[in-house]
Design a protein around this motif. Sequence first.
Motif, short mmCIF file in Angstrom:
data_model
loop_
_atom_site.label_atom_id
_atom_site.label_comp_id
_atom_site.label_asym_id
_atom_site.label_seq_id
_atom_site.Cartn_x
_atom_site.Cartn_y
_atom_site.Cartn_z
N THR A 1 23.32 -0.16 -81.56
CA THR A 1 22.68 -1.46 -81.83
C THR A 1 21.51 -1.35 -82.80
N ASP B 1 23.42 -11.53 -78.42
CA ASP B 1 24.85 -11.51 -78.14
C ASP B 1 25.63 -12.61 -78.87
N ASP C 1 18.85 -14.35 -77.72
CA ASP C 1 19.57 -13.14 -77.33
C ASP C 1 20.35 -12.61 -78.52
N SER D 1 19.78 1.17 -76.00
CA SER D 1 21.20 0.99 -76.30
C SER D 1 21.86 2.32 -76.63
N ARG E 1 30.71 -15.22 -75.68
CA ARG E 1 30.56 -13.89 -76.25
C ARG E 1 31.83 -13.50 -77.00
N SER F 1 28.45 -9.30 -70.71
CA SER F 1 27.20 -9.75 -70.09
C SER F 1 26.57 -8.60 -69.29
N CYS G 1 17.50 -6.66 -77.10
CA CYS G 1 18.90 -6.23 -77.16
C CYS G 1 19.15 -5.00 -76.32
N ASN H 1 22.77 -2.81 -75.99
CA ASN H 1 24.20 -2.63 -76.30
C ASN H 1 24.84 -3.92 -76.84
N GLU H 2 24.32 -4.37 -77.99
CA GLU H 2 24.86 -5.57 -78.65
C GLU H 2 25.30 -5.25 -80.07
N SER I 1 31.94 -7.78 -76.41
CA SER I 1 30.56 -7.97 -75.94
C SER I 1 30.61 -8.41 -74.48
N THR J 1 27.54 -7.72 -82.15
CA THR J 1 27.06 -9.04 -82.57
C THR J 1 25.73 -9.04 -83.31
N ILE J 2 24.90 -8.02 -83.11
CA ILE J 2 23.51 -8.12 -83.56
C ILE J 2 23.40 -8.26 -85.08
#
Length: 337
Positions: A51, A92, A90, A47, A202, A208, A17, A19-20, A206, A23-24
């Motif tokens: 995160t 995301d 992933d 991150s 995403r 890419s 990860c 900077n997620e 979030s 969603t994480i």
Amino acid sequence: MTGDPAHHLDIAVLLPCYNEAATIGDVVRSFQRELPQARIYVYDNNSTDGTPLHAMLAGARVLRERRQGKGHVVRRMFADIEADIYVMADGDGTYAPHDAGELVRTLLTERADMVVGTRRNVHNDAGRNGHAFGNRIFNVLYRSIFGADFTDIFSGYRAFSKRFVKSFPAVSGGFEIETEMSVHASRLKMPVCELELDYGRRPEGSHSKLSTFKDGFRILRMFGVLMKETRPFAFYGLIGGTIMLASLAFMAPVLYEYFTTGTVQRVATWTLAMTLMLLSFLSFSAGLILDSLARSRVEFLRLNYLAHHSPASETGDHPRLPAADDREKPAAAARAA
């Protein structure tokens, strides 16, 4: 997954990860529901948006890799974690955790060392048009160089056996790591499978981390490096063939002049042509020598790969040949009778 052959195996879910935070947490909780017996690891890659905290609050074990790049994270994960089966995705939310069980079952039932979750309709929605175009080009290029084992070499949703993970050298530093995984499997002729899965968008907030041109160039460079390392005769043969064509192009007018007039006026051109011809022969020779070394490296990697047990061998669903002592018991009983 109660009742299936994976219930007693040690499964690790690996989530690299950067900077997620958006969603994480949901990703970790979803994997916990789908694979309740699995250990969930989140590897944070510097991150700045919280995160690690979101992952920890969701119940994941959070570790850190300070070298920036997905390849560095994967190398650290594979080195640190011991398990029978590894599931990598992933953070995301684009890969559905409810497909993880099917990836694991396919790995076991097909007795494979890697199962790739190919992305359904990825060419129609790859975040950006440049990504979709790059996916097509690189997949075609991969099949032409390394073989037709895979149709989606960039999928980040995969299940691995322990012997794949512990034999994988992992020299890449960035997003080209998936290409290296695919080449490693093709190089050692490992049993692999593909499983077509849905690929999501995403969520809002979030973004890419893949750069179309920067990472595309790095992936293309990795193709060249892997071709040089795994198929050196083809690599240097291509270079040698190109140089030879240039030599013949310079040589042709000089030879024509010689056969028509009996003299050679362009000595410098002839010297350049002969120099290029010698360089082409040198390139072919280097390819032959390095091809023998590459075969030796493959044998070493293959032995290292075979030193680890397949997860299918732990499930008890494979045929077992009787040991020598077992075969002797009936004969001994018959003699005693």
